[in-house]
Design an enzyme around this catalytic site. Sequence first.
Site, PDB file in Angstrom:
ATOM      1  N   GLU A   1       7.816  49.540  50.448  1.00  0.00           N
ATOM      2  CA  GLU A   1       7.645  50.967  50.738  1.00  0.00           C
ATOM      3  C   GLU A   1       8.918  51.532  51.380  1.00  0.00           C
ATOM      4  O   GLU A   1       9.398  52.609  51.029  1.00  0.00           O
ATOM      5  CB  GLU A   1       6.495  51.201  51.729  1.00  0.00           C
ATOM      6  CG  GLU A   1       5.144  50.656  51.330  1.00  0.00           C
ATOM      7  CD  GLU A   1       4.918  49.203  51.713  1.00  0.00           C
ATOM      8  OE1 GLU A   1       5.876  48.413  51.663  1.00  0.00           O
ATOM      9  OE2 GLU A   1       3.778  48.860  52.059  1.00  0.00           O
TER      10      GLU A   1
ATOM     11  N   SER B   1       7.612   5.747  34.558  1.00  0.00           N
ATOM     12  CA  SER B   1       6.908   6.954  34.114  1.00  0.00           C
ATOM     13  C   SER B   1       7.862   7.977  33.524  1.00  0.00           C
ATOM     14  O   SER B   1       7.449   9.031  33.064  1.00  0.00           O
ATOM     15  CB  SER B   1       6.137   7.574  35.276  1.00  0.00           C
ATOM     16  OG  SER B   1       7.023   8.200  36.167  1.00  0.00           O
TER      17      SER B   1
ATOM     18  N   TRP C   1      10.108   9.919  30.987  1.00  0.00           N
ATOM     19  CA  TRP C   1      10.000  10.177  29.549  1.00  0.00           C
ATOM     20  C   TRP C   1       8.565  10.174  29.036  1.00  0.00           C
ATOM     21  O   TRP C   1       8.338   9.964  27.860  1.00  0.00           O
ATOM     22  CB  TRP C   1      10.855   9.190  28.711  1.00  0.00           C
ATOM     23  CG  TRP C   1      12.212   8.971  29.268  1.00  0.00           C
ATOM     24  CD1 TRP C   1      12.766   7.771  29.619  1.00  0.00           C
ATOM     25  CD2 TRP C   1      13.204   9.964  29.567  1.00  0.00           C
ATOM     26  NE1 TRP C   1      14.029   7.956  30.121  1.00  0.00           N
ATOM     27  CE2 TRP C   1      14.318   9.296  30.102  1.00  0.00           C
ATOM     28  CE3 TRP C   1      13.252  11.364  29.457  1.00  0.00           C
ATOM     29  CZ2 TRP C   1      15.469   9.947  30.513  1.00  0.00           C
ATOM     30  CZ3 TRP C   1      14.397  12.024  29.872  1.00  0.00           C
ATOM     31  CH2 TRP C   1      15.481  11.315  30.388  1.00  0.00           C
TER      32      TRP C   1
ATOM     33  N   LEU D   1      -1.160   9.735  46.284  1.00  0.00           N
ATOM     34  CA  LEU D   1      -1.058  10.967  47.077  1.00  0.00           C
ATOM     35  C   LEU D   1      -1.902  12.082  46.437  1.00  0.00           C
ATOM     36  O   LEU D   1      -2.667  12.769  47.129  1.00  0.00           O
ATOM     37  CB  LEU D   1       0.410  11.409  47.193  1.00  0.00           C
ATOM     38  CG  LEU D   1       0.642  12.593  48.128  1.00  0.00           C
ATOM     39  CD1 LEU D   1       0.321  12.229  49.584  1.00  0.00           C
ATOM     40  CD2 LEU D   1       2.079  13.108  48.041  1.00  0.00           C
TER      41      LEU D   1
HETATM   42  N1  LIG Z   1       3.575  10.779  35.374  1.00  0.00           N
HETATM   43  C1  LIG Z   1       3.763  11.439  36.473  1.00  0.00           C
HETATM   44  O1  LIG Z   1       3.665  12.676  36.498  1.00  0.00           O
HETATM   45  C2  LIG Z   1       4.103  10.706  37.733  1.00  0.00           C
HETATM   46  C3  LIG Z   1       4.435  11.430  38.872  1.00  0.00           C
HETATM   47  C4  LIG Z   1       4.725  10.718  40.021  1.00  0.00           C
HETATM   48  C5  LIG Z   1       4.665   9.341  40.013  1.00  0.00           C
HETATM   49  N2  LIG Z   1       4.341   8.691  38.883  1.00  0.00           N
HETATM   50  C6  LIG Z   1       4.235   7.235  38.870  1.00  0.00           C
HETATM   51  O2  LIG Z   1       3.290   6.864  39.850  1.00  0.00           O
HETATM   52  C7  LIG Z   1       3.674   5.622  40.435  1.00  0.00           C
HETATM   53  C8  LIG Z   1       3.676   5.794  41.939  1.00  0.00           C
HETATM   54  O3  LIG Z   1       2.421   6.248  42.337  1.00  0.00           O
HETATM   55  P1  LIG Z   1       1.667   5.617  43.553  1.00  0.00           P
HETATM   56  O4  LIG Z   1       0.266   6.074  43.518  1.00  0.00           O
HETATM   57  O5  LIG Z   1       1.949   4.143  43.508  1.00  0.00           O
HETATM   58  O6  LIG Z   1       2.530   6.184  44.732  1.00  0.00           O
HETATM   59  P2  LIG Z   1       2.578   7.564  45.542  1.00  0.00           P
HETATM   60  O7  LIG Z   1       1.287   8.274  45.503  1.00  0.00           O
HETATM   61  O8  LIG Z   1       3.821   8.285  45.138  1.00  0.00           O
HETATM   62  O9  LIG Z   1       2.840   6.959  46.955  1.00  0.00           O
HETATM   63  C9  LIG Z   1       1.880   6.199  47.570  1.00  0.00           C
HETATM   64  C10 LIG Z   1       2.295   6.028  49.001  1.00  0.00           C
HETATM   65  O10 LIG Z   1       2.289   7.281  49.648  1.00  0.00           O
HETATM   66  C11 LIG Z   1       2.085   7.106  51.023  1.00  0.00           C
HETATM   67  N3  LIG Z   1       1.042   8.047  51.450  1.00  0.00           N
HETATM   68  C12 LIG Z   1       1.278   9.195  52.107  1.00  0.00           C
HETATM   69  N4  LIG Z   1       0.151   9.844  52.379  1.00  0.00           N
HETATM   70  C13 LIG Z   1      -0.835   9.118  51.863  1.00  0.00           C
HETATM   71  C14 LIG Z   1      -2.236   9.284  51.827  1.00  0.00           C
HETATM   72  N5  LIG Z   1      -2.840  10.343  52.395  1.00  0.00           N
HETATM   73  N6  LIG Z   1      -2.961   8.350  51.202  1.00  0.00           N
HETATM   74  C15 LIG Z   1      -2.363   7.284  50.642  1.00  0.00           C
HETATM   75  N7  LIG Z   1      -1.039   7.084  50.657  1.00  0.00           N
HETATM   76  C16 LIG Z   1      -0.273   7.985  51.262  1.00  0.00           C
HETATM   77  C17 LIG Z   1       1.745   5.629  51.219  1.00  0.00           C
HETATM   78  O11 LIG Z   1       2.976   5.017  51.567  1.00  0.00           O
HETATM   79  P3  LIG Z   1       3.461   4.427  52.975  1.00  0.00           P
HETATM   80  O12 LIG Z   1       3.101   2.992  52.933  1.00  0.00           O
HETATM   81  O13 LIG Z   1       4.943   4.639  52.898  1.00  0.00           O
HETATM   82  O14 LIG Z   1       2.833   5.180  54.086  1.00  0.00           O
HETATM   83  C18 LIG Z   1       1.367   5.190  49.826  1.00  0.00           C
HETATM   84  O15 LIG Z   1       1.615   3.833  49.605  1.00  0.00           O
HETATM   85  C19 LIG Z   1       5.016   5.260  39.875  1.00  0.00           C
HETATM   86  O16 LIG Z   1       4.827   4.300  38.865  1.00  0.00           O
HETATM   87  C20 LIG Z   1       5.495   6.542  39.287  1.00  0.00           C
HETATM   88  O17 LIG Z   1       6.322   6.274  38.198  1.00  0.00           O
HETATM   89  C21 LIG Z   1       4.060   9.335  37.740  1.00  0.00           C
END
Ligand SMILES: NC(=O)c1ccc[n+]([C@@H]2O[C@H](COP(=O)([O-])OP(=O)(O)OC[C@H]3O[C@@H](n4cnc5c(N)ncnc54)[C@H](OP(=O)(O)O)[C@@H]3O)[C@@H](O)[C@H]2O)c1
Length: 341
Positions: free
Chosen positions: A56, A172, A174, A276
């Site tokens: 405004e 993950s 590509w 997460l």
């Molecule tokens: N395709 C896609 O769009 C995509 C996107 C992202 C990732 N990815 C793939 O996903 C895989 C990683 O996923 P992820 O599930 O293993 O890891 P993540 O969700 O990225 O990380 C898990 C870590 O986050 C921390 N964390 C923080 N807050 C949390 C909560 N409230 N609850 C639980 N953990 C929490 C913990 O680590 P701390 O021990 O450090 O506290 C836990 O070990 C990889 O293979 C990646 O390539 C794919």
Amino acid sequence: MTDTRQFEPMMHRALELALLGPAYGANPQVGAIILDKDLNVIAEGWHKGAGTPHAEVDALSKLPNGVPAGSTAVVTLEPCNHTGRTGPCAVALIEAGISRVVYASKDPGHESANGAKTLSDAGIEVIQGVLENEAAEQSVVWLTAMKKQRPYITLKWAQTLDGRTAATDKTSKWISGSVSREDVHLRRSRLDAILVGTGTVKYDNPDLTARKPDGSRCEHQPLRVVVGTSELDQDLRVFNEEAPTVQLKTHDINQVLSQLWDRGMRHVLVEGGAELASEFIKQGLFDEILIYQAPLLAGGTNVAVTDIGINTMADALTLEFVEVKQLGADLFIRAIPKERN
Ligand SMILES: NC(=O)c1ccc[n+]([C@@H]2O[C@H](COP(=O)([O-])OP(=O)(O)OC[C@H]3O[C@@H](n4cnc5c(N)ncnc54)[C@H](OP(=O)(O)O)[C@@H]3O)[C@@H](O)[C@H]2O)c1
């Protein structure tokens, strides 16, 4: 009685002007138009971001000789009523001598609301709700954030046709194609923060920056937020100089959201991983989910969503597809939570 529909074309224009302002940051995108007594447009304005004049005031500044008698202000959001870094717009309109104010959305802001009352108390005709639905849709992020008093939360992942977000070896990269990735970068450039778990940072070593199709950096880079307690190698890409980064060593996502809120952040993008993202879903902390669905099959156990506390189909969360489109070879799906009847 004034026919409010006559202001719809001007409100359409004001909504267009609003989009010229930044989509990120603490403040909403707002557009404003000043009309003379014959409803001709004599000035236009929009808000260019926190600390700059509101729409405004921006429009009024284009009229150095003041507003002519009988002028109308058409604004996409109820004029604010509080003094922040700039003064209250309701008062600016009163002092400028505006005769009528037309707006679309009511201001849900706890501190800024009630501008309409200030205006009508000063004897100004106030018309509210013109193109209210269009304005609400355009400003859904900011309006939702203000209503919920936490950032608007977008969850996003790329998945294979069998719902895997990583292969068995945890790779993950590509999954989605270049058109999908361009779409993600554009979205990143319009919001405040990208959240990932420490797992994603360790396995993927992502940049998490916003880039244009030619690879150059977008002007605005969202804050990169790594959530989790692990000690991470500072040579990982997420800690490079390309954009600001913080690691929040907690698992308490409400605490994460409130810290980001206090920093003026109103829209966050949770980019994974599954652990997460599942925590956000389990706690009902999401406003939309974006899925980039690639025509791939990967098998294995790395599914997009893990335990969200649901054991039987009758308890499954119901969402609604609000957008489905082809992006290159991928399918883009935007879904929002649906209230059960
Ligand atoms: N395709 C896609 O769009 C995509 C996107 C992202 C990732 N990815 C793939 O996903 C895989 C990683 O996923 P992820 O599930 O293993 O890891 P993540 O969700 O990225 O990380 C898990 C870590 O986050 C921390 N964390 C923080 N807050 C949390 C909560 N409230 N609850 C639980 N953990 C929490 C913990 O680590 P701390 O021990 O450090 O506290 C836990 O070990 C990889 O293979 C990646 O390539 C794919």
